[in-house]
Design an enzyme around this catalytic site. Sequence first.
Site, mmCIF file in Angstrom:
data_model
loop_
_atom_site.group_PDB
_atom_site.id
_atom_site.type_symbol
_atom_site.label_atom_id
_atom_site.label_comp_id
_atom_site.label_asym_id
_atom_site.label_seq_id
_atom_site.Cartn_x
_atom_site.Cartn_y
_atom_site.Cartn_z
ATOM 1 N N SER A 1 3.382 -4.568 -3.538
ATOM 2 C CA SER A 1 3.588 -6.017 -3.920
ATOM 3 C C SER A 1 5.233 -5.795 -4.922
ATOM 4 O O SER A 1 5.135 -5.005 -5.614
ATOM 5 C CB SER A 1 2.887 -6.711 -4.730
ATOM 6 O OG SER A 1 1.989 -7.084 -3.591
ATOM 7 N N HIS B 1 6.265 -11.915 6.996
ATOM 8 C CA HIS B 1 6.355 -10.412 6.180
ATOM 9 C C HIS B 1 7.127 -9.618 6.667
ATOM 10 O O HIS B 1 6.407 -8.374 7.506
ATOM 11 C CB HIS B 1 4.946 -10.301 6.319
ATOM 12 C CG HIS B 1 4.079 -10.500 4.571
ATOM 13 N ND1 HIS B 1 3.966 -9.253 3.702
ATOM 14 C CD2 HIS B 1 4.298 -11.277 3.973
ATOM 15 C CE1 HIS B 1 3.171 -9.875 2.516
ATOM 16 N NE2 HIS B 1 3.188 -11.419 2.773
ATOM 17 N N HIS C 1 -2.225 -3.654 6.229
ATOM 18 C CA HIS C 1 -3.506 -3.710 5.631
ATOM 19 C C HIS C 1 -4.483 -3.866 6.555
ATOM 20 O O HIS C 1 -4.937 -4.283 7.786
ATOM 21 C CB HIS C 1 -3.730 -4.271 4.718
ATOM 22 C CG HIS C 1 -2.815 -4.867 4.005
ATOM 23 N ND1 HIS C 1 -1.749 -5.444 3.743
ATOM 24 C CD2 HIS C 1 -2.093 -4.249 2.437
ATOM 25 C CE1 HIS C 1 -0.681 -5.233 2.831
ATOM 26 N NE2 HIS C 1 -1.504 -4.608 1.663
ATOM 27 N N TYR D 1 -7.322 -4.706 6.494
ATOM 28 C CA TYR D 1 -8.114 -6.478 5.858
ATOM 29 C C TYR D 1 -7.530 -7.162 7.138
ATOM 30 O O TYR D 1 -7.860 -8.627 7.555
ATOM 31 C CB TYR D 1 -7.867 -6.964 4.893
ATOM 32 C CG TYR D 1 -7.000 -7.495 3.852
ATOM 33 C CD1 TYR D 1 -6.497 -6.586 2.807
ATOM 34 C CD2 TYR D 1 -5.507 -8.014 4.745
ATOM 35 C CE1 TYR D 1 -5.129 -7.067 2.269
ATOM 36 C CE2 TYR D 1 -4.547 -8.095 4.047
ATOM 37 C CZ TYR D 1 -4.372 -7.944 3.106
ATOM 38 O OH TYR D 1 -3.234 -7.864 2.647
ATOM 39 N N GLU D 2 -6.331 -7.177 7.803
ATOM 40 C CA GLU D 2 -5.611 -7.775 8.958
ATOM 41 C C GLU D 2 -6.837 -7.553 10.012
ATOM 42 O O GLU D 2 -6.062 -8.172 10.980
ATOM 43 C CB GLU D 2 -3.901 -6.954 8.686
ATOM 44 C CG GLU D 2 -3.745 -8.036 7.286
ATOM 45 C CD GLU D 2 -1.882 -6.850 7.710
ATOM 46 O OE1 GLU D 2 -1.428 -7.865 8.681
ATOM 47 O OE2 GLU D 2 -1.632 -6.434 7.135
ATOM 48 N N ALA E 1 -0.073 -3.463 -5.652
ATOM 49 C CA ALA E 1 -0.320 -4.911 -6.710
ATOM 50 C C ALA E 1 -2.241 -3.968 -7.110
ATOM 51 O O ALA E 1 -2.215 -3.807 -5.639
ATOM 52 C CB ALA E 1 0.276 -5.893 -6.503
ATOM 53 N N MET F 1 -6.539 -2.905 -1.706
ATOM 54 C CA MET F 1 -6.723 -3.299 -1.139
ATOM 55 C C MET F 1 -6.127 -2.425 -0.017
ATOM 56 O O MET F 1 -6.085 -2.680 1.059
ATOM 57 C CB MET F 1 -7.092 -4.045 -0.743
ATOM 58 C CG MET F 1 -7.720 -5.755 -1.247
ATOM 59 S SD MET F 1 -7.338 -7.317 -0.558
ATOM 60 C CE MET F 1 -8.437 -8.221 -1.376
ATOM 61 N N SER F 2 -5.394 -1.350 -0.935
ATOM 62 C CA SER F 2 -3.840 -0.432 0.470
ATOM 63 C C SER F 2 -4.116 1.116 -0.331
ATOM 64 O O SER F 2 -5.561 1.885 -1.081
ATOM 65 C CB SER F 2 -2.585 -1.348 -0.399
ATOM 66 O OG SER F 2 -2.779 -0.540 -1.204
ATOM 67 N N ASN G 1 -3.182 -8.661 -12.555
ATOM 68 C CA ASN G 1 -4.397 -10.276 -13.090
ATOM 69 C C ASN G 1 -5.481 -9.227 -13.572
ATOM 70 O O ASN G 1 -5.262 -7.808 -13.003
ATOM 71 C CB ASN G 1 -5.242 -10.722 -11.662
ATOM 72 C CG ASN G 1 -5.209 -9.877 -10.858
ATOM 73 O OD1 ASN G 1 -4.346 -9.545 -9.946
ATOM 74 N ND2 ASN G 1 -6.242 -9.924 -10.380
ATOM 75 N N HIS H 1 -4.170 -14.622 -5.230
ATOM 76 C CA HIS H 1 -2.956 -14.127 -4.288
ATOM 77 C C HIS H 1 -1.510 -14.616 -5.115
ATOM 78 O O HIS H 1 0.296 -13.797 -4.996
ATOM 79 C CB HIS H 1 -2.214 -14.582 -3.094
ATOM 80 C CG HIS H 1 -1.712 -13.137 -2.305
ATOM 81 N ND1 HIS H 1 -2.009 -11.810 -2.168
ATOM 82 C CD2 HIS H 1 -0.981 -13.691 -1.484
ATOM 83 C CE1 HIS H 1 -0.815 -11.130 -1.752
ATOM 84 N NE2 HIS H 1 -0.237 -12.389 -1.016
HETATM 85 N N1 GU7 Z 1 -9.150 -8.671 -7.953
HETATM 86 C C1 GU7 Z 1 -8.187 -7.899 -7.550
HETATM 87 N N2 GU7 Z 1 -6.478 -8.326 -7.534
HETATM 88 C C2 GU7 Z 1 -5.663 -7.458 -7.940
HETATM 89 N N3 GU7 Z 1 -4.597 -8.245 -7.412
HETATM 90 C C3 GU7 Z 1 -4.055 -7.185 -6.370
HETATM 91 N N4 GU7 Z 1 -5.054 -6.944 -5.441
HETATM 92 C C4 GU7 Z 1 -4.001 -6.308 -4.705
HETATM 93 C C5 GU7 Z 1 -4.809 -6.961 -3.353
HETATM 94 N N5 GU7 Z 1 -3.985 -7.358 -2.925
HETATM 95 C C6 GU7 Z 1 -3.568 -8.463 -1.672
HETATM 96 C C7 GU7 Z 1 -4.469 -10.033 -2.081
HETATM 97 O O1 GU7 Z 1 -3.210 -9.984 -3.716
HETATM 98 C C8 GU7 Z 1 -2.729 -8.705 -0.986
HETATM 99 O O2 GU7 Z 1 -2.478 -7.344 0.027
HETATM 100 C C9 GU7 Z 1 -6.208 -7.350 -5.862
HETATM 101 C C10 GU7 Z 1 -7.295 -6.560 -5.718
HETATM 102 O O3 GU7 Z 1 -7.604 -6.355 -4.796
HETATM 103 N N6 GU7 Z 1 -8.417 -7.053 -6.846
#
Ligand code: GU7
Length: 285
Positions: free
Chosen positions: A33, A64, A86, A88-89, A116, A219-220, A243, A257
């Site tokens: 991201s 995407h 990912h 999760y897909e 991210a 998540m990656s 965040n 998201h």
């Molecule tokens: N608490 C939390 N905040 C985050 N911000 C980005 N991501 C990475 C995952 N990104 C996903 C959903 O935003 C899309 O691939 C996360 C996460 O896994 N957990």
Amino acid sequence: AAEGFDYNAIKDSANYLLDRTKHRPTIGIICGSGLGSLVDHLTERESFSYEDIPNFPVSTVHGHDGRVVFGLLNGVPVMCMKGRVHRYEGYPMWKTTVPIRVMRLVGVSDVIISTATGGLNRGYKIGDVMIIKDHINMPGFSGDSPLVGKNDERFGPRFPGMSNAYDKQLRQEAKNVVKEMGIEESVHEGVYVMLGGPSYETVAELRLLRLLGADAVGMSTVAEVVVARHCGMRVFAFSLITNKCIMDWDTDDEPLHTEVIAVAEQRKHHLQELVARMAARMVQK
Ligand SMILES: Nc1nc2ncn(CCNC(CO)CO)c2c(=O)[nH]1
């Protein structure tokens, strides 16, 4: 045979690209991201849609459009993956790392991975960058690793070590770059923990992850790093903190998201500068 990597399928993907681009990059870049628009800055760009590459996993998320983009980043030949698939897909873990093995057979020896994440470390602010110094492979603890199944010695050993997964020398180089850029106050170094997703974490899970010593959660990335190290690549990886994770029960914040994308958009110039400077240092070897 159980579903899993197939050398010839990876070779077909790599040959499809080698037959169609004049570039022979040694640096690979996984654009998480906020980095996707990095490819717009490449010169002599040659781009291929994941859908057109044989055996390449395609993102199931519309809009995407995944693309492999070759080109020069300030003169440095690079191979960029714009868009990720990912776990999760619903892809098996090994399939999410196919781009790494294709990079390897194209001739890439070093990879820059960005992602991210949610900040667990209370000292991290939204928009900060965390240089990843180590990871916790939570899915791997339960056997969901990209290397499960038959090992192909042409890529690497059956039991690869992970003790220097995040190259110490490259992390030192990155700290020098950060100083050059004058952004030390918003760059940290820490531990990334991967969860499978797609749901975000509960407060109890976040507190557990913090206890385990993680500084950021995503998540990656982890599976890609395991596969990159398995086939002998050097890895430089960093997270954009999009965040701050909610660690107590009585706030009603919720990670969104949309926030993740917005923060990435804001910080993309700094991230792209960091990647360009690192690529220039890495190609010197
Ligand atoms: N608490 C939390 N905040 C985050 N911000 C980005 N991501 C990475 C995952 N990104 C996903 C959903 O935003 C899309 O691939 C996360 C996460 O896994 N957990």
